[in-house]
Design a protein around this motif. Sequence first.
Motif, PDB file in Angstrom:
ATOM      1  N   ASP A 198      -9.168  24.020 -39.501  1.00 43.36           N
ATOM      2  CA  ASP A 198     -10.124  22.703 -39.341  1.00 43.36           C
ATOM      3  C   ASP A 198      -9.771  21.488 -39.870  1.00 43.36           C
ATOM      4  O   ASP A 198      -9.468  20.257 -39.861  1.00 43.36           O
ATOM      5  CB  ASP A 198     -11.604  22.314 -38.386  1.00 43.36           C
ATOM      6  CG  ASP A 198     -12.579  20.964 -37.987  1.00 43.36           C
ATOM      7  OD1 ASP A 198     -11.790  20.358 -37.349  1.00 43.36           O
ATOM      8  OD2 ASP A 198     -13.102  20.260 -38.751  1.00 43.36           O
ATOM      9  N   GLY A 202      -7.351  19.122 -38.237  1.00 42.99           N
ATOM     10  CA  GLY A 202      -8.387  17.951 -37.369  1.00 42.99           C
ATOM     11  C   GLY A 202      -7.705  19.365 -36.616  1.00 42.99           C
ATOM     12  O   GLY A 202      -8.109  20.545 -36.159  1.00 42.99           O
ATOM     13  N   GLY A 203      -9.423  18.902 -35.568  1.00 40.87           N
ATOM     14  CA  GLY A 203      -9.493  19.377 -33.934  1.00 40.87           C
ATOM     15  C   GLY A 203      -8.304  19.750 -33.437  1.00 40.87           C
ATOM     16  O   GLY A 203      -8.075  20.294 -32.387  1.00 40.87           O
ATOM     17  N   ARG A 207      -7.755  23.479 -30.909  1.00 35.63           N
ATOM     18  CA  ARG A 207      -8.997  23.654 -30.356  1.00 35.63           C
ATOM     19  C   ARG A 207      -9.320  24.513 -29.376  1.00 35.63           C
ATOM     20  O   ARG A 207      -9.326  25.649 -29.387  1.00 35.63           O
ATOM     21  CB  ARG A 207      -9.343  22.137 -29.771  1.00 35.63           C
ATOM     22  CG  ARG A 207     -10.225  21.866 -29.114  1.00 35.63           C
ATOM     23  CD  ARG A 207     -10.679  20.704 -28.692  1.00 35.63           C
ATOM     24  NE  ARG A 207     -10.114  20.756 -27.444  1.00 35.63           N
ATOM     25  CZ  ARG A 207     -10.804  20.757 -26.487  1.00 35.63           C
ATOM     26  NH1 ARG A 207     -11.840  21.220 -26.224  1.00 35.63           N
ATOM     27  NH2 ARG A 207     -10.195  20.936 -25.588  1.00 35.63           N
ATOM     28  N   MET A 247     -14.181  20.008 -33.086  1.00 41.65           N
ATOM     29  CA  MET A 247     -12.866  19.503 -32.796  1.00 41.65           C
ATOM     30  C   MET A 247     -12.939  19.307 -31.318  1.00 41.65           C
ATOM     31  O   MET A 247     -12.178  17.691 -31.455  1.00 41.65           O
ATOM     32  CB  MET A 247     -11.917  20.775 -32.554  1.00 41.65           C
ATOM     33  CG  MET A 247     -12.320  21.490 -33.749  1.00 41.65           C
ATOM     34  SD  MET A 247     -10.833  23.543 -33.405  1.00 41.65           S
ATOM     35  CE  MET A 247     -10.532  23.809 -35.614  1.00 41.65           C
ATOM     36  N   ASP A 250     -14.153  15.046 -32.313  1.00 42.75           N
ATOM     37  CA  ASP A 250     -12.754  14.647 -33.531  1.00 42.75           C
ATOM     38  C   ASP A 250     -11.158  14.535 -32.735  1.00 42.75           C
ATOM     39  O   ASP A 250     -11.042  13.350 -32.892  1.00 42.75           O
ATOM     40  CB  ASP A 250     -12.086  16.175 -34.743  1.00 42.75           C
ATOM     41  CG  ASP A 250     -11.574  15.988 -35.226  1.00 42.75           C
ATOM     42  OD1 ASP A 250     -11.749  14.434 -36.036  1.00 42.75           O
ATOM     43  OD2 ASP A 250     -10.442  16.019 -36.347  1.00 42.75           O
ATOM     44  N   VAL A 251     -11.346  14.797 -31.795  1.00 46.43           N
ATOM     45  CA  VAL A 251     -10.024  14.668 -30.417  1.00 46.43           C
ATOM     46  C   VAL A 251     -10.768  13.880 -29.346  1.00 46.43           C
ATOM     47  O   VAL A 251      -9.921  13.512 -28.728  1.00 46.43           O
ATOM     48  CB  VAL A 251      -9.233  15.767 -30.297  1.00 46.43           C
ATOM     49  CG1 VAL A 251      -8.627  15.962 -31.495  1.00 46.43           C
ATOM     50  CG2 VAL A 251      -9.903  16.953 -29.407  1.00 46.43           C
ATOM     51  N   HIS A 407      -7.644  17.102 -44.300  1.00 49.66           N
ATOM     52  CA  HIS A 407      -8.833  16.512 -42.952  1.00 49.66           C
ATOM     53  C   HIS A 407      -9.341  15.492 -43.629  1.00 49.66           C
ATOM     54  O   HIS A 407      -9.017  14.012 -43.680  1.00 49.66           O
ATOM     55  CB  HIS A 407      -9.360  17.509 -42.096  1.00 49.66           C
ATOM     56  CG  HIS A 407      -9.441  16.622 -41.088  1.00 49.66           C
ATOM     57  ND1 HIS A 407     -10.389  16.857 -39.753  1.00 49.66           N
ATOM     58  CD2 HIS A 407      -9.553  15.393 -40.868  1.00 49.66           C
ATOM     59  CE1 HIS A 407     -10.828  16.384 -38.851  1.00 49.66           C
ATOM     60  NE2 HIS A 407      -9.917  15.225 -39.204  1.00 49.66           N
ATOM     61  N   ARG A 446      -3.801  16.200 -35.992  1.00 47.27           N
ATOM     62  CA  ARG A 446      -4.699  15.579 -35.123  1.00 47.27           C
ATOM     63  C   ARG A 446      -5.917  15.585 -34.744  1.00 47.27           C
ATOM     64  O   ARG A 446      -6.901  16.206 -34.756  1.00 47.27           O
ATOM     65  CB  ARG A 446      -4.139  16.872 -33.552  1.00 47.27           C
ATOM     66  CG  ARG A 446      -2.486  17.029 -33.418  1.00 47.27           C
ATOM     67  CD  ARG A 446      -1.913  16.157 -33.064  1.00 47.27           C
ATOM     68  NE  ARG A 446      -0.656  17.151 -32.191  1.00 47.27           N
ATOM     69  CZ  ARG A 446      -0.625  17.289 -31.572  1.00 47.27           C
ATOM     70  NH1 ARG A 446      -1.493  17.448 -30.793  1.00 47.27           N
ATOM     71  NH2 ARG A 446       1.293  17.692 -31.631  1.00 47.27           N
ATOM     72  N   SER A 447      -6.159  14.119 -35.035  1.00 45.95           N
ATOM     73  CA  SER A 447      -7.728  13.165 -35.051  1.00 45.95           C
ATOM     74  C   SER A 447      -7.545  12.136 -34.140  1.00 45.95           C
ATOM     75  O   SER A 447      -7.346  11.414 -34.734  1.00 45.95           O
ATOM     76  CB  SER A 447      -8.182  13.493 -36.381  1.00 45.95           C
ATOM     77  OG  SER A 447      -9.497  13.098 -36.203  1.00 45.95           O
ATOM     78  N   GLU A 448      -8.601  11.452 -33.510  1.00 49.59           N
ATOM     79  CA  GLU A 448      -8.048  11.208 -32.989  1.00 49.59           C
ATOM     80  C   GLU A 448      -9.140   9.989 -33.747  1.00 49.59           C
ATOM     81  O   GLU A 448      -8.610   8.744 -34.047  1.00 49.59           O
ATOM     82  CB  GLU A 448      -8.914  10.867 -31.468  1.00 49.59           C
ATOM     83  CG  GLU A 448      -9.495   9.826 -30.753  1.00 49.59           C
ATOM     84  CD  GLU A 448      -8.266   9.186 -30.354  1.00 49.59           C
ATOM     85  OE1 GLU A 448      -8.006   7.931 -29.852  1.00 49.59           O
ATOM     86  OE2 GLU A 448      -7.590   9.522 -30.155  1.00 49.59           O
ATOM     87  N   ARG A 449      -9.876  10.739 -34.252  1.00 51.67           N
ATOM     88  CA  ARG A 449     -11.300   9.928 -35.481  1.00 51.67           C
ATOM     89  C   ARG A 449     -10.482   9.487 -36.235  1.00 51.67           C
ATOM     90  O   ARG A 449     -10.540   7.969 -36.654  1.00 51.67           O
ATOM     91  CB  ARG A 449     -12.189  10.271 -36.140  1.00 51.67           C
ATOM     92  CG  ARG A 449     -12.932  10.699 -34.889  1.00 51.67           C
ATOM     93  CD  ARG A 449     -14.226  11.444 -35.549  1.00 51.67           C
ATOM     94  NE  ARG A 449     -14.443  12.404 -36.150  1.00 51.67           N
ATOM     95  CZ  ARG A 449     -14.664  12.552 -37.352  1.00 51.67           C
ATOM     96  NH1 ARG A 449     -15.840  11.748 -38.183  1.00 51.67           N
ATOM     97  NH2 ARG A 449     -14.370  13.522 -38.189  1.00 51.67           N
TER      98      ARG A 449
END
Length: 489
Positions: A198, A202-203, A207, A247, A250-251, A407, A446-449
């Motif tokens: 992570d 990233g998440g 995940r 996670m 995060d996404v 990250h 991969r992290s939406e935030r």
Amino acid sequence: MGGKQPNERLTAWFGRSGWSKGELARQVNREARRLGAGHVSTDTSRVRRWLDGEQPREPIPRILSELFSERFGCVVTVEDLGLRCTAPAAASSGVDLPWAGDRTVEMINEFTRSDLMLNRGFLGTSLSVAAGPALLEPLQRWLAPVTAEPAAPATAGRAAQGASGSGGTAGRPVAGPRLTPADLDFLTETTTRFREWDAQCGGGLRRKAVVGQLHEVSELLQEPCDEPTRQRLFAVTAELAQLSGWMSFDVGIQPNAQKYFVLALHAAKEAGDTPLGALVLSDMARQMVHMDRARDALELVHLAQYGSRLSATASTQAMLFAMEARAHARTGDAARCRRALRLAEETFEDAEPDTDPSWISFFCLAELRAEAGRAHLDLAHADRAQLTRALVELERAVELYRGDRVHRRAFALALVAEAEALLLADEPDEAARSAYEAAEVAAGIRSERLDTALFTVARTAVARHGALAEVARLADRVGADSSTMRRAV
């Protein structure tokens, strides 16, 4: 006259959304099908009647709450929409759960199975994000002492249940340990590896692997075992559920994230691990800050601080003070924010990493600097003098993050760009370069935030200085990365 009164609250939210009546109707129908409520068939005339004051039946109030929450990135409750929920909000959100070990295991097993079966890991409107009393009141029972269930007349020894949980193996035959200490060590080490993934990726990329491991451990917990093994399995379960929640957060899958956090808190209580429970509550507080519910975040942090005051290490206490500062900053309380940051600094000086549990290792000096920077950045919306301090803290965090913390370093760089964009409004090159560097560091994450943070800077820069070469380069780079990062998890 006794006719219906127009629903002004729903009308206001609907007006801000930019949706047409037809678009809202289509979204409600789609989410209802995902929920399994095939009887729901909404059209524009039905939406008009809601706006005019008609109270829809469940599950529509819950669906509308979820849709508007996703649209605006904050919790929009059924009550905020001027609607009535015929089913208890806490039950629909999956927060108010029985504090019983066996039931916790069953719910983790069921929830992870459902999550793994769905393509995007999103359980739709079968969940909503709880906030306010619907969230806080059930969690207060985390502090309640565990009491054994009354002894069943025909079951010898049931009342002699271990103090670590209210469910457990009491009343069932206990076989010899099927898992060896080496097996349990391996499960713990695997969880540590997941945390490292992570930090690097990233998440999004791992995940489902974490959720799958959580499901497998919940299967092990359904087998008879001795009390020490059961406690260790619950500790692993709590860590995996917390990481699954983190996670998911995060996404951007907020309902799932909250449900995993709640299940992690229950598992931590069964394991007798109060500091781990405090970590889970701090994650829930961070989610509330993200969704503009800073006062809920404060309540969660205070619950974590009180519950772990006698057992948490200095690192965990410092982390909680830093999270408290973030929540105070979001409420605009600069004095309390500064006090909490000072306490975080002082407490962190007493940290002894060698004695810390592995799950708090993320809270290093770089993380403390980053949290301070975020707090000052939030305060800067009311006091621009805070921007310089925010920039100093965030740049220091970027310098301190080690190579394996990709990250978090990328996120700190994005916040540096945000601070520079505000501080140097007429000189956008520095902000654009910092954001571009963050996008470069974030390649493959991969992290939406993080995606949202980079987009925020890019949109602002393009709106103000779209003709500049640095800004155009940033817009192209972030746009390319975002299309990749937004693929299905």
